[in-house]
Design a protein around this motif. Structure first.
Motif, PDB file in Angstrom:
ATOM      1  N   ASP B 274      -4.414 -20.872  19.468  1.00 36.09           N
ATOM      2  CA  ASP B 274      -4.534 -19.821  18.443  1.00 36.09           C
ATOM      3  C   ASP B 274      -4.871 -18.471  19.070  1.00 36.09           C
ATOM      4  O   ASP B 274      -4.319 -17.432  18.692  1.00 36.09           O
ATOM      5  CB  ASP B 274      -5.604 -20.209  17.418  1.00 36.09           C
ATOM      6  CG  ASP B 274      -5.142 -21.381  16.550  1.00 36.09           C
ATOM      7  OD1 ASP B 274      -3.901 -21.576  16.477  1.00 36.09           O
ATOM      8  OD2 ASP B 274      -5.994 -22.096  16.013  1.00 36.09           O
ATOM      9  N   ASP B 275      -5.782 -18.491  20.051  1.00 40.83           N
ATOM     10  CA  ASP B 275      -6.147 -17.233  20.726  1.00 40.83           C
ATOM     11  C   ASP B 275      -4.941 -16.646  21.453  1.00 40.83           C
ATOM     12  O   ASP B 275      -4.692 -15.437  21.384  1.00 40.83           O
ATOM     13  CB  ASP B 275      -7.258 -17.507  21.774  1.00 40.83           C
ATOM     14  CG  ASP B 275      -8.611 -17.714  21.107  1.00 40.83           C
ATOM     15  OD1 ASP B 275      -8.689 -17.442  19.895  1.00 40.83           O
ATOM     16  OD2 ASP B 275      -9.541 -18.167  21.804  1.00 40.83           O
ATOM     17  N   VAL B 276      -4.224 -17.496  22.143  1.00 43.14           N
ATOM     18  CA  VAL B 276      -3.056 -17.019  22.896  1.00 43.14           C
ATOM     19  C   VAL B 276      -2.035 -16.418  21.941  1.00 43.14           C
ATOM     20  O   VAL B 276      -1.520 -15.317  22.161  1.00 43.14           O
ATOM     21  CB  VAL B 276      -2.430 -18.175  23.711  1.00 43.14           C
ATOM     22  CG1 VAL B 276      -1.115 -17.730  24.339  1.00 43.14           C
ATOM     23  CG2 VAL B 276      -3.386 -18.639  24.792  1.00 43.14           C
ATOM     24  N   ARG B 277      -1.772 -17.125  20.853  1.00 45.98           N
ATOM     25  CA  ARG B 277      -0.762 -16.669  19.910  1.00 45.98           C
ATOM     26  C   ARG B 277      -1.143 -15.287  19.347  1.00 45.98           C
ATOM     27  O   ARG B 277      -0.324 -14.371  19.305  1.00 45.98           O
ATOM     28  CB  ARG B 277      -0.615 -17.688  18.781  1.00 45.98           C
ATOM     29  CG  ARG B 277       0.450 -17.298  17.791  1.00 45.98           C
ATOM     30  CD  ARG B 277       0.823 -18.413  16.834  1.00 45.98           C
ATOM     31  NE  ARG B 277       2.070 -18.038  16.183  1.00 45.98           N
ATOM     32  CZ  ARG B 277       3.258 -18.384  16.584  1.00 45.98           C
ATOM     33  NH1 ARG B 277       3.384 -19.155  17.637  1.00 45.98           N
ATOM     34  NH2 ARG B 277       4.341 -17.965  15.973  1.00 45.98           N
ATOM     35  N   THR B 278      -2.409 -15.166  18.957  1.00 43.89           N
ATOM     36  CA  THR B 278      -2.877 -13.901  18.385  1.00 43.89           C
ATOM     37  C   THR B 278      -2.712 -12.755  19.380  1.00 43.89           C
ATOM     38  O   THR B 278      -2.182 -11.693  19.057  1.00 43.89           O
ATOM     39  CB  THR B 278      -4.379 -14.018  17.992  1.00 43.89           C
ATOM     40  OG1 THR B 278      -4.521 -15.152  17.152  1.00 43.89           O
ATOM     41  CG2 THR B 278      -4.872 -12.784  17.285  1.00 43.89           C
ATOM     42  N   ARG B 279      -3.136 -12.992  20.631  1.00 46.69           N
ATOM     43  CA  ARG B 279      -3.085 -11.941  21.654  1.00 46.69           C
ATOM     44  C   ARG B 279      -1.638 -11.559  21.993  1.00 46.69           C
ATOM     45  O   ARG B 279      -1.305 -10.377  22.088  1.00 46.69           O
ATOM     46  CB  ARG B 279      -3.800 -12.404  22.924  1.00 46.69           C
ATOM     47  CG  ARG B 279      -5.285 -12.323  22.879  1.00 46.69           C
ATOM     48  CD  ARG B 279      -5.820 -10.893  22.739  1.00 46.69           C
ATOM     49  NE  ARG B 279      -5.531 -10.066  23.914  1.00 46.69           N
ATOM     50  CZ  ARG B 279      -5.119  -8.809  23.879  1.00 46.69           C
ATOM     51  NH1 ARG B 279      -4.934  -8.213  22.725  1.00 46.69           N
ATOM     52  NH2 ARG B 279      -4.905  -8.139  24.993  1.00 46.69           N
ATOM     53  N   VAL B 280      -0.817 -12.549  22.110  1.00 46.81           N
ATOM     54  CA  VAL B 280       0.585 -12.276  22.471  1.00 46.81           C
ATOM     55  C   VAL B 280       1.262 -11.476  21.372  1.00 46.81           C
ATOM     56  O   VAL B 280       1.990 -10.510  21.642  1.00 46.81           O
ATOM     57  CB  VAL B 280       1.349 -13.597  22.748  1.00 46.81           C
ATOM     58  CG1 VAL B 280       2.859 -13.345  22.835  1.00 46.81           C
ATOM     59  CG2 VAL B 280       0.854 -14.228  24.040  1.00 46.81           C
ATOM     60  N   ILE B 283       0.077  -7.849  21.483  1.00 46.79           N
ATOM     61  CA  ILE B 283       0.692  -7.111  22.607  1.00 46.79           C
ATOM     62  C   ILE B 283       2.163  -6.809  22.302  1.00 46.79           C
ATOM     63  O   ILE B 283       2.646  -5.688  22.498  1.00 46.79           O
ATOM     64  CB  ILE B 283       0.574  -7.932  23.919  1.00 46.79           C
ATOM     65  CG1 ILE B 283      -0.880  -8.044  24.347  1.00 46.79           C
ATOM     66  CG2 ILE B 283       1.408  -7.316  25.037  1.00 46.79           C
ATOM     67  CD1 ILE B 283      -1.144  -9.082  25.428  1.00 46.79           C
ATOM     68  N   ALA B 284       2.875  -7.803  21.797  1.00 48.17           N
ATOM     69  CA  ALA B 284       4.302  -7.636  21.518  1.00 48.17           C
ATOM     70  C   ALA B 284       4.513  -6.546  20.456  1.00 48.17           C
ATOM     71  O   ALA B 284       5.396  -5.689  20.609  1.00 48.17           O
ATOM     72  CB  ALA B 284       4.892  -8.960  21.042  1.00 48.17           C
TER      73      ALA B 284
END
Lengths: 258, 309
Positions: B274-280, B283-284
């Protein structure tokens, strides 16, 4: 039984395809041809064929038979030099080119493979020399040789070739190198020939190390003819050496990593 | 594989406490491995001990200690029987150069006393047209096919293939991999594949074993191994990877981020999904890049990198 025979025939065909092919056989034929050619030229030059004087030619023809035998034996002894070369090609080279790695993973026993390889060299060389001597001796021997005499010579030839092949095979499986096999075999042959030339060299030793020459000289009553008892003993010892060398080779080959 | 509950009959190869040294070099270091029926990929860097292990299984080399069985037979004492029931393709096979392909395969079938014919073997590897050519006149790829045909000459129960797709073009590689899969499916033939082309192994294998410094360091069913080793691996499919990569590397817990292609990024991070998805996504959006997918997904190559790290 039939399955075993089929396997052996297949192995023989593979071995012939690997070790007895162009340019190996052609090389052997060239050595034979030039060996005999040089020998003939050498005989002709010694008798002065090119001087135009017929007397030396007549003298030469009178002494042709013993000369032919002597020169013939020299040629035959030289032909034995092919043994280490052929063993190097058949037994040592497969270590270097990966043949053993490929073919020892097929259903082939190591013993069978080595017997096939060394056996083919013995068969080829002994067959060649036996035929040549069978032709030379009746031409040069003052009396017609008996069957027993010829048999003795043939056995001696096979023994001599087997001795040379067994030594070369041992060197091949121990060193796994083509060059060392050739060099080792040639060194043994050279020492053998040098010893034969020594005065006072014991006749039994001559039979053990070179039964072919000893047998030929024996039946033609040459200067180094050993007595028959020595001769038989020498042949038996020579055979024992061959057997021991082959057993050693097989034992080493069985444990050799490829 | 090692450590798993398997029935005795499904184990094709068993290696126990195998050690092999060449002087001071330790090629195999107390190696243990059990290979089940299936298609195993044996993977490792050069010098890991893969070929040494194979040579010992084939009785071409002797271990200093330990023992091995192939098809339930001891590799030292039952070597002939083992060789009758297996097939092998070596990395650099040596053939009689002056013999035709057909004659050679005929002789090899004779050694196995097999009902296989040269024609059926050549058809297997799509080399019927070269049956009467001398082996010495074949290209490297064609020789490789001869080697593969040779491996099947005795109707083997298990086949060891060392770099089976070396020297082959793309189409031929596909064909060989299909053949391996088909023989396994239809005839139950097991395979041990040694290769450095991990994408091929991933496609073909049911199991993998990783080797390093003479030891089996990881083994198991291929998907189990990949997922076990690559839980921290993510694959991002986006519109422009080169715009995204520098910012992706700044995500907390990231140990590696690399561009796999113009629209694909591989990310290794300790952060949860979930953290990765949110951050990516953040950024995108800030860079105007479209994210098509983000998934916890990895390849055999990722697993390999992880295990030898």
């Amino acid at each position: 039984m039939r399955t075993k025979l089929k396997r052996i025939l297949s192995l023989l065909r593979i071995e012939i395809g690997v070790s007895w092919r162009f340019p190996i056989l052609e090389g052997v034929a060239a050595i034979l041809f030039f060996g005999f050619l040089m020998n003939s030229l050498s005989m002709g030059r010694e008798t002065g064929f090119s001087t135009g004087n017929p007397q030396p030619v007549f003298d030469f023809l009178d002494g042709l038979a013993p000369l032919m035998l002597h020169r013939g034996m020299m040629s035959f002894n030289t032909l034995v030099l092919l043994a280490p070369i052929l063993v190097a090609i058949a037994v040592a080279r497969p270590f270097e080119d990966g043949f053993y790695r490929t073919h020892l993973t097929l259903p082939v026993k190591r013993l069978t493979l080595l017997v096939t390889k060394a056996g083919l060299v013995i068969l080829f060389l002994a067959g060649l020399l036996s035929s040549a001597i069978m032709i030379t001796i009746p031409l040069t021997y003052p009396l017609l040789p008996t069957v027993a005499d010829l048999f003795l010579v043939i056995v001696a030839i096979w023994l001599f070739i087997a001795l040379q092949v067994s030594i070369s095979t041992l060197i091949a499986v121990q060193t796994k190198r083509l060059t060392t096999t050739v060099i080792g075999g040639i060194v043994f042959w050279s020492v053998n020939m040098s010893l034969l030339g020594l005065e006072g060299y014991p006749s039994i030793a001559a039979v053990i190390l070179n039964p072919m020459t000893a047998a030929t000289e024996f039946i033609t009553q040459g200067h180094r003819a050993p007595v028959i008892a020595d001769f038989q003993l020498g042949m038996v010892i020579s055979l024992m050496i061959v057997v021991v060398l082959f057993i050693l080779s097989f034992m080493i080959f069985e444990r050799t990593e490829v | 594989m090692r450590g798993r509950e398997v029935t005795e009959s499904s184990i094709m190869v068993s290696v126990k406490q195998m050690t092999k040294k060449y002087g001071t070099l330790i090629a195999l270091d107390d190696t243990n491995l059990e290979i089940e029926s299936g298609i195993l990929g044996l993977i490792g860097p050069n010098g890991a001990g893969k070929t040494t292990l194979l040579r010992i299984l084939l009785n071409l080399a002797r271990p200093d200690s330990g023992h091995a069985q192939v098809l339930g037979l001891d590799t030292k004492t039952d070597s002939f029987e083992i060789r009758r029931r297996i097939g092998i393709l070596h990395e650099h096979p040596s053939f009689p150069e002056a013999v035709s392909v057909r004659d050679y395969l005929q002789d090899v079938c004779g050694l196995y006393n097999s009902d296989r014919t040269p024609e059926s073997l050549l058809k297997l590897v799509d080399l019927e047209y070269a049956a009467d050519r001398k082996i010495g006149h074949l290209s490297a790829g064609m020789r490789q096919r001869v080697g593969i045909a040779l491996a099947f000459a005795g109707n083997p129960e298990i086949v060891f293939l060392d770099e089976p797709t070396a020297n082959l073009d793309v189409e031929s590689r596909e064909q060989i991999l299909d053949l391996i899969f088909e023989l396994h499916q239809k005839s139950g033939v097991s395979f041990v594949l040694i290769s450095h082309i991990l994408s091929e192994l991933e496609r073909a294998c049911t199991h993998v074993a990783f080797m390093q410094s003479g030891r089996i360091i990881e083994s198991g069913q291929i998907n189990d191994v990949i997922s076990r080793l690559t839980q921290r691996y993510y694959r991002i499919k986006c519109s422009e990877s080169h715009l995204l990569i520098d910012r992706i590397r700044e995500i907390n817990g990231t140990t590696s981020a690399r561009i796999l292609g113009p629209a694909s990024i591989s990310l290794v991070t300790d952060s949860d999904y979930d953290d990765v998805r949110t951050r990516v996504e953040q950024i995108a959006t800030s860079l105007g890049v479209t994210i098509y997918s983000l998934e916890q997904a990895a390849t055999l190559e990722d697993a390999y990198r992880e295990v030898i790290r």
